[in-house]
Scaffold this motif. Structure first.
Motif, short mmCIF file in Angstrom:
data_model
loop_
_atom_site.label_atom_id
_atom_site.label_comp_id
_atom_site.label_asym_id
_atom_site.label_seq_id
_atom_site.Cartn_x
_atom_site.Cartn_y
_atom_site.Cartn_z
N UNK A 10 8.78 -6.54 -3.06
CA UNK A 10 9.40 -6.89 -1.79
C UNK A 10 9.02 -5.85 -0.75
N UNK A 11 8.79 -6.27 0.49
CA UNK A 11 8.42 -5.30 1.51
C UNK A 11 9.57 -4.33 1.77
N UNK A 12 9.22 -3.10 2.07
CA UNK A 12 10.22 -2.07 2.35
C UNK A 12 10.71 -2.25 3.78
N UNK A 13 12.03 -2.35 3.98
CA UNK A 13 12.52 -2.53 5.36
C UNK A 13 12.33 -1.24 6.15
N UNK A 58 3.19 9.24 -4.14
CA UNK A 58 3.16 10.13 -5.30
C UNK A 58 1.80 10.32 -5.93
N UNK A 59 0.75 9.82 -5.31
CA UNK A 59 -0.61 10.00 -5.84
C UNK A 59 -1.33 11.02 -4.96
N UNK A 60 -1.54 12.22 -5.46
CA UNK A 60 -2.12 13.28 -4.64
C UNK A 60 -3.49 12.95 -4.05
N UNK A 61 -4.34 12.29 -4.81
CA UNK A 61 -5.68 11.97 -4.31
C UNK A 61 -5.64 10.90 -3.25
N UNK A 85 0.82 -1.21 0.00
CA UNK A 85 0.00 0.00 0.00
C UNK A 85 0.85 1.26 0.00
N UNK A 86 1.94 1.25 0.75
CA UNK A 86 2.83 2.41 0.76
C UNK A 86 3.46 2.65 -0.59
N UNK A 87 3.80 1.57 -1.29
CA UNK A 87 4.42 1.70 -2.60
C UNK A 87 3.43 2.21 -3.65
#
Length: 172
Positions: free
Chosen positions: A81-84, A29-32, A23-25
Motif C-alpha cells: 500500500x502506498x505510504x501516506x 535501509x539499503x546503504x548502497x 521505491x521508498x519502501x
C-alpha cells in the motif's frame, strides 16, 4: 523470482505516487541505494526523512539484501500500500504557541533567555546588598575603606616628599 518483464510491466502500470511509495519502501535501509532513497523521499515531498533516526544501535540489520528470495516469497509488487504523506505546516505560518520559553523545535526563545539573564543579575545584585547588611559584610566594607584611606594618606606623603626634594634641588 518471477519474470523480470512481468515485474517491470506491473511497476509501469502504477501511478507516480504508488511507484514512489514502492521505491521508498524497497530502498529504505539499503546503504548502497541510499542515494535512490533520498531522491525518492525528496520527490514525495516528505523532506529528509531518514529511517536511521529510528533505529537503535542494538537493532540488527539484515545482511541478506543481495541474496535471492526464499521459495515462499510471492514476488508480488502490487500488494504494497502506498505510504501516506506526512502533513508538514507551510513555511511562514506559525506552528503553534511556544510552550515554556521554547520553540516547537526545542530552541529557547529570546524572551526566555533575556528573562533568565535578568533574573540571575537581580539575584546577584540582591545577594551583594544582603552581604553588605551582615556584620561580616560591614566589617569587610570597613576594612576596605580603612585601606583606601591609608593608601590615600601614603600617596599624599610620597607626593609631599617628592615635592620637598624638588624644592631642595632647585635652591643651590
Amino acid at each position: 523470482m518471477s519474470d523480470l518483464g512481468e515485474i517491470t510491466a506491473r511497476l509501469a502500470a502504477l501511478s507516480d505516487d504508488e511507484l514512489l511509495a514502492v521505491l521508498g519502501t524497497v530502498t529504505a535501509g539499503r546503504p548502497r541505494l541510499s542515494w535512490v532513497h533520498s531522491a525518492v523521499v525528496d520527490a514525495t515531498g516528505l523532506g529528509h526523512a531518514s529511517s536511521e533516526g529510528t533505529v537503535s544501535p542494538t537493532t540488527a540489520t539484515p545482511q541478506a539484501h543481495d541474496q535471492e528470495p526464499s521459495v515462499g516469497t510471492s514476488g508480488q509488487v502490487g500488494g504494497l500500500s502506498p505510504v501516506p504523506a506526512v502533513p508538514v505546516p507551510p513555511t511562514g505560518i506559525p506552528s503553534g504557541p511556544e510552550v515554556g520559553g521554547y520553540s516547537p523545535g526545542g530552541v529557547p526563545t529570546f524572551e526566555s533567555v533575556r528573562d533568565k539573564v535578568e533574573q540571575r543579575f537581580g539575584t546577584a545584585q540582591g545577594m551583594g546588598e544582603l552581604d553588605r547588611q551582615t556584620p561580616a559584610g560591614r566589617s569587610t566594607d570597613e576594612q576596605w575603606e580603612a585601606r583606601e584611606k591609608a593608601a590615600r594618606e601614603r600617596l599624599a606623603q610620597i607626593r609631599k616628599s617628592l615635592h620637598g626634594n624638588d624644592v631642595e634641588s632647585n635652591d643651590p
